[in-house]
Design a protein around this motif. Structure first.
Motif, PDB file in Angstrom:
ATOM      1  N   ASP A   2      79.360   6.773 -10.318  1.00  0.00           N
ATOM      2  CA  ASP A   2      80.126   6.638  -8.585  1.00  0.00           C
ATOM      3  C   ASP A   2      79.630   5.517  -8.058  1.00  0.00           C
ATOM      4  O   ASP A   2      78.182   5.483  -7.893  1.00  0.00           O
ATOM      5  CB  ASP A   2      79.537   7.964  -7.977  1.00  0.00           C
ATOM      6  CG  ASP A   2      80.076   7.977  -6.618  1.00  0.00           C
ATOM      7  OD1 ASP A   2      80.971   7.139  -6.208  1.00  0.00           O
ATOM      8  OD2 ASP A   2      79.340   8.639  -5.627  1.00  0.00           O
TER       9      ASP A   2
ATOM     10  N   HIS B 164      79.473   4.913  -5.095  1.00  0.00           N
ATOM     11  CA  HIS B 164      79.205   4.946  -3.726  1.00  0.00           C
ATOM     12  C   HIS B 164      77.903   5.743  -3.733  1.00  0.00           C
ATOM     13  O   HIS B 164      77.558   6.238  -2.529  1.00  0.00           O
ATOM     14  CB  HIS B 164      80.210   5.790  -3.061  1.00  0.00           C
ATOM     15  CG  HIS B 164      81.536   4.800  -2.690  1.00  0.00           C
ATOM     16  ND1 HIS B 164      81.504   3.864  -1.930  1.00  0.00           N
ATOM     17  CD2 HIS B 164      82.521   4.841  -3.438  1.00  0.00           C
ATOM     18  CE1 HIS B 164      82.855   3.304  -1.921  1.00  0.00           C
ATOM     19  NE2 HIS B 164      83.591   3.919  -2.639  1.00  0.00           N
TER      20      HIS B 164
ATOM     21  N   GLU C 122      75.112   6.702  -0.678  1.00  0.00           N
ATOM     22  CA  GLU C 122      75.432   6.132   0.851  1.00  0.00           C
ATOM     23  C   GLU C 122      75.458   7.442   1.637  1.00  0.00           C
ATOM     24  O   GLU C 122      75.583   7.419   2.786  1.00  0.00           O
ATOM     25  CB  GLU C 122      76.954   5.878   0.598  1.00  0.00           C
ATOM     26  CG  GLU C 122      76.960   4.479  -0.171  1.00  0.00           C
ATOM     27  CD  GLU C 122      78.557   3.821  -0.222  1.00  0.00           C
ATOM     28  OE1 GLU C 122      79.373   4.593   0.673  1.00  0.00           O
ATOM     29  OE2 GLU C 122      78.944   3.015  -0.758  1.00  0.00           O
TER      30      GLU C 122
ATOM     31  N   THR D 286      88.174  14.613   1.889  1.00  0.00           N
ATOM     32  CA  THR D 286      88.049  13.978   3.077  1.00  0.00           C
ATOM     33  C   THR D 286      88.364  15.116   4.085  1.00  0.00           C
ATOM     34  O   THR D 286      88.956  14.649   5.226  1.00  0.00           O
ATOM     35  CB  THR D 286      89.164  12.790   2.944  1.00  0.00           C
ATOM     36  OG1 THR D 286      89.255  11.968   2.025  1.00  0.00           O
ATOM     37  CG2 THR D 286      88.713  11.631   4.295  1.00  0.00           C
TER      38      THR D 286
ATOM     39  N   ALA E  14      79.052  14.812  -3.193  1.00  0.00           N
ATOM     40  CA  ALA E  14      79.889  13.980  -2.956  1.00  0.00           C
ATOM     41  C   ALA E  14      80.183  12.992  -4.005  1.00  0.00           C
ATOM     42  O   ALA E  14      81.481  12.502  -4.342  1.00  0.00           O
ATOM     43  CB  ALA E  14      79.248  12.792  -1.692  1.00  0.00           C
ATOM     44  N   SER E  15      79.289  12.580  -5.079  1.00  0.00           N
ATOM     45  CA  SER E  15      79.652  11.524  -6.277  1.00  0.00           C
ATOM     46  C   SER E  15      80.366  12.453  -7.040  1.00  0.00           C
ATOM     47  O   SER E  15      81.447  11.913  -7.721  1.00  0.00           O
ATOM     48  CB  SER E  15      78.179  11.263  -6.813  1.00  0.00           C
ATOM     49  OG  SER E  15      77.558  10.110  -5.974  1.00  0.00           O
TER      50      SER E  15
ATOM     51  N   GLN F 219      84.008  12.285  -5.517  1.00  0.00           N
ATOM     52  CA  GLN F 219      84.605  11.248  -5.438  1.00  0.00           C
ATOM     53  C   GLN F 219      85.011  10.516  -6.913  1.00  0.00           C
ATOM     54  O   GLN F 219      86.085  10.107  -7.337  1.00  0.00           O
ATOM     55  CB  GLN F 219      83.722  10.053  -5.066  1.00  0.00           C
ATOM     56  CG  GLN F 219      83.634  10.261  -3.413  1.00  0.00           C
ATOM     57  CD  GLN F 219      82.393   9.912  -2.767  1.00  0.00           C
ATOM     58  OE1 GLN F 219      82.327  10.310  -1.530  1.00  0.00           O
ATOM     59  NE2 GLN F 219      81.514   9.308  -3.499  1.00  0.00           N
TER      60      GLN F 219
ATOM     61  N   GLU G  70      88.779   9.440  -5.022  1.00  0.00           N
ATOM     62  CA  GLU G  70      89.096   9.204  -3.653  1.00  0.00           C
ATOM     63  C   GLU G  70      87.770   9.224  -2.785  1.00  0.00           C
ATOM     64  O   GLU G  70      86.772   9.653  -3.320  1.00  0.00           O
ATOM     65  CB  GLU G  70      89.821  10.329  -3.018  1.00  0.00           C
ATOM     66  CG  GLU G  70      91.283  10.534  -3.588  1.00  0.00           C
ATOM     67  CD  GLU G  70      91.997  11.845  -2.853  1.00  0.00           C
ATOM     68  OE1 GLU G  70      91.727  11.955  -1.688  1.00  0.00           O
ATOM     69  OE2 GLU G  70      92.709  12.543  -3.687  1.00  0.00           O
ATOM     70  N   TYR G  71      87.622   8.473  -1.706  1.00  0.00           N
ATOM     71  CA  TYR G  71      86.363   8.384  -0.974  1.00  0.00           C
ATOM     72  C   TYR G  71      86.716   8.524   0.576  1.00  0.00           C
ATOM     73  O   TYR G  71      87.807   7.766   0.918  1.00  0.00           O
ATOM     74  CB  TYR G  71      85.710   7.126  -1.469  1.00  0.00           C
ATOM     75  CG  TYR G  71      84.473   6.694  -0.482  1.00  0.00           C
ATOM     76  CD1 TYR G  71      83.266   7.063  -0.954  1.00  0.00           C
ATOM     77  CD2 TYR G  71      84.843   5.881   0.545  1.00  0.00           C
ATOM     78  CE1 TYR G  71      82.247   6.764  -0.171  1.00  0.00           C
ATOM     79  CE2 TYR G  71      83.674   5.494   1.356  1.00  0.00           C
ATOM     80  CZ  TYR G  71      82.346   5.952   1.028  1.00  0.00           C
ATOM     81  OH  TYR G  71      81.216   5.605   1.754  1.00  0.00           O
ATOM     82  N   PRO G  72      85.811   8.900   1.271  1.00  0.00           N
ATOM     83  CA  PRO G  72      84.703   9.795   0.923  1.00  0.00           C
ATOM     84  C   PRO G  72      85.134  11.240   0.712  1.00  0.00           C
ATOM     85  O   PRO G  72      86.220  11.670   1.132  1.00  0.00           O
ATOM     86  CB  PRO G  72      83.831   9.728   2.309  1.00  0.00           C
ATOM     87  CG  PRO G  72      84.790   9.616   3.292  1.00  0.00           C
ATOM     88  CD  PRO G  72      86.127   8.699   2.820  1.00  0.00           C
ATOM     89  N   MET G  73      84.218  12.095   0.158  1.00  0.00           N
ATOM     90  CA  MET G  73      84.427  13.508   0.189  1.00  0.00           C
ATOM     91  C   MET G  73      84.572  14.161   1.712  1.00  0.00           C
ATOM     92  O   MET G  73      85.329  14.953   1.712  1.00  0.00           O
ATOM     93  CB  MET G  73      83.032  14.333  -0.403  1.00  0.00           C
ATOM     94  CG  MET G  73      83.382  15.722  -0.710  1.00  0.00           C
ATOM     95  SD  MET G  73      81.909  16.415  -1.569  1.00  0.00           S
ATOM     96  CE  MET G  73      82.481  18.144  -1.670  1.00  0.00           C
TER      97      MET G  73
END
Length: 409
Positions: free
Chosen positions: A163, A165, A168, A239, A258-259, A262, A267-270
């Motif tokens: 991931d 992201h 973050e 989201t 979240a990772s 995602q 998709e981003y963000p959770m």
């Protein structure tokens, strides 16, 4: 799994304000503008010792979020899980010589009773980890297909490096993450892992522990983070508006979740905002099951404490603050409840519509419950000292306190 009954939320004149709330991921306030249906996921209990003041403070914070949204005439789709199989639950059951299923059911029932007494609005979906397993297995299989998961001695791990992201949500560096991983259920020192921070997705069956058929995964049980991801994606999708819990969940639980989501969805963000409540201490240390320094809602109720006073004690602290439970905190809340009830029991009083707007403004500003309480204190003092001629004022004030703060006068 069923939740608890909902208390009625009185309708108020006018309309509430959109919520500005602190987002852990950005480190600042964000203004939430959900659609007609606001979506929120709050991580639930591991039911081996429920419900202490730390739990109550967390669920009180996200109950306020719901009440602010309802006051804007939105519907709220609230989802909460119950981690009804996990190491701490199994360890407590073994220590006490009881069946782990019976222990989970007993503590979950007590939690429901406490939430009902405190007038916490229930989730639309209240889902146990065990009942979510059929939805978890395909997600772990999908992560393997994507190359984001790997096997180690029969256990399956998620690769955090899959991931871009990752990191973050909490904003922590690798060293801080490693320390917290070791403290909060991870195994950063296990040999053979690709990255010390990689969390377990599926634990292979251990002798003497419960396990389920995981199809291509083999028999076992799910990891902590994938449990919440499966439930959230199933009922809310990606989201959604708020991912909530105590501040100790920012890492690793919300970071890892979240990772997972995602990578699974691309998709981003959770979640649009990651919102975390502060910790409650007793005798100078964070209230926790491991330390055993707990003040239980059920014990206070058994001792005859009015649940409305317990709720006022929680509301007297900002949800993001770390604070300490003391006898004085409870006494102050009981005295405040007495003053407020006396104020609304009079036949008339000073106009209460400005009070409604003050409470709305306070709560829309990062759930500033102490400011909302101060506004009610001022109105109650005017009522006591000067009174008034507005025959509808006590009723408006009472409904506002109930609808927005969850306190029945």
């Amino acid at each position: 799994m069923h939740a608890w009954p909902a208390s009625e939320v009185p309708a108020l004149p006018g309309q509430g304000r959109d919520l500005r709330i602190h987002d852990t991921a950005t480190g600042g306030l964000v203004t939430l503008d959900p659609g007609p249906v606001a979506r929120i996921y709050v991580c639930g209990i591991t039911p081996y010792d429920a419900t202490h003041m730390g739990h109550a403070a967390t669920y009180n914070a996200f109950d306020l979020v719901q009440r602010v949204w309802l006051d804007t005439k939105r519907q709220v789709h609230y989802v909460q899980n119950v981690t009804d199989v996990d190491d701490p639950l199994l360890e407590r059951a073994e220590r006490d010589g009881v069946d782990w299923v019976a222990l989970a059911e007993k503590e979950t029932t007590l939690f429901r009773e406490d939430m009902t007494a405190l007038r916490m609005l229930p989730p639309r979906h209240y889902i146990g980890a065990v009942e979510a397993i059929p939805g978890i297995v395909p997600l772990v299989e999908r992560l393997r297909e994507l190359g984001a998961a790997y096997e180690l001695e029969g256990d399956i791990y998620f690769s955090v490096e899959s991931d871009p992201h990752f990191g973050e949500v909490s904003g922590l560096d690798a060293a801080a993450m490693r320390l917290l991983s070791a403290e909060r259920g991870g195994d950063p020192d296990r040999p053979g892992k690709k990255n010390p921070l990689d969390p377990m997705l599926w634990m292979a069956a251990r002798e003497g522990e419960p396990s389920w058929d995981g199809s291509s995964l083999g028999r076992g049980r799910p990891g902590w983070h994938i449990e919440c991801v499966a439930i959230a994606l199933d009922h809310l999708g990606m989201t959604f508006d708020v991912q909530g819990g105590g501040s100790d969940l920012a890492f690793p639980h919300h970071e890892m979740g979240a990772s997972h989501a995602q990578v699974l969805t691309g998709e981003y963000p959770m979640a649009k905002a990651y919102v975390h409540a502060g910790m409650v201490a007793l005798d100078g240390e964070k209230m926790s099951k491991s330390k055993g320094n707990l003040v239980f809602v059920s014990r206070l109720r058994q001792d005859g404490v009015d649940p409305a006073a317990i709720r006022l004690a929680l509301l007297s602290h900002h949800y993001r603050a770390d604070w300490e439970w003391t006898d004085q905190v409870l006494r102050d809340a009981q005295e405040r409840l007495t003053r407020w009830r006396a104020a609304v029991s009079r036949p008339d009083g000073p106009p209460a519509e400005p009070l409604v707007e003050e409470i709305r403004e306070a709560l829309s500003n990062d759930l500033d419950a102490p400011a909302a309480l101060a506004a009610v204190d001022r109105w109650a003092a005017l009522q006591q000292d000067q009174g008034g001629t507005d025959t509808g004022a006590p009723g408006v004030a009472s409904r506002a306190v109930d609808a927005l703060l969850g306190v029945a006068l």
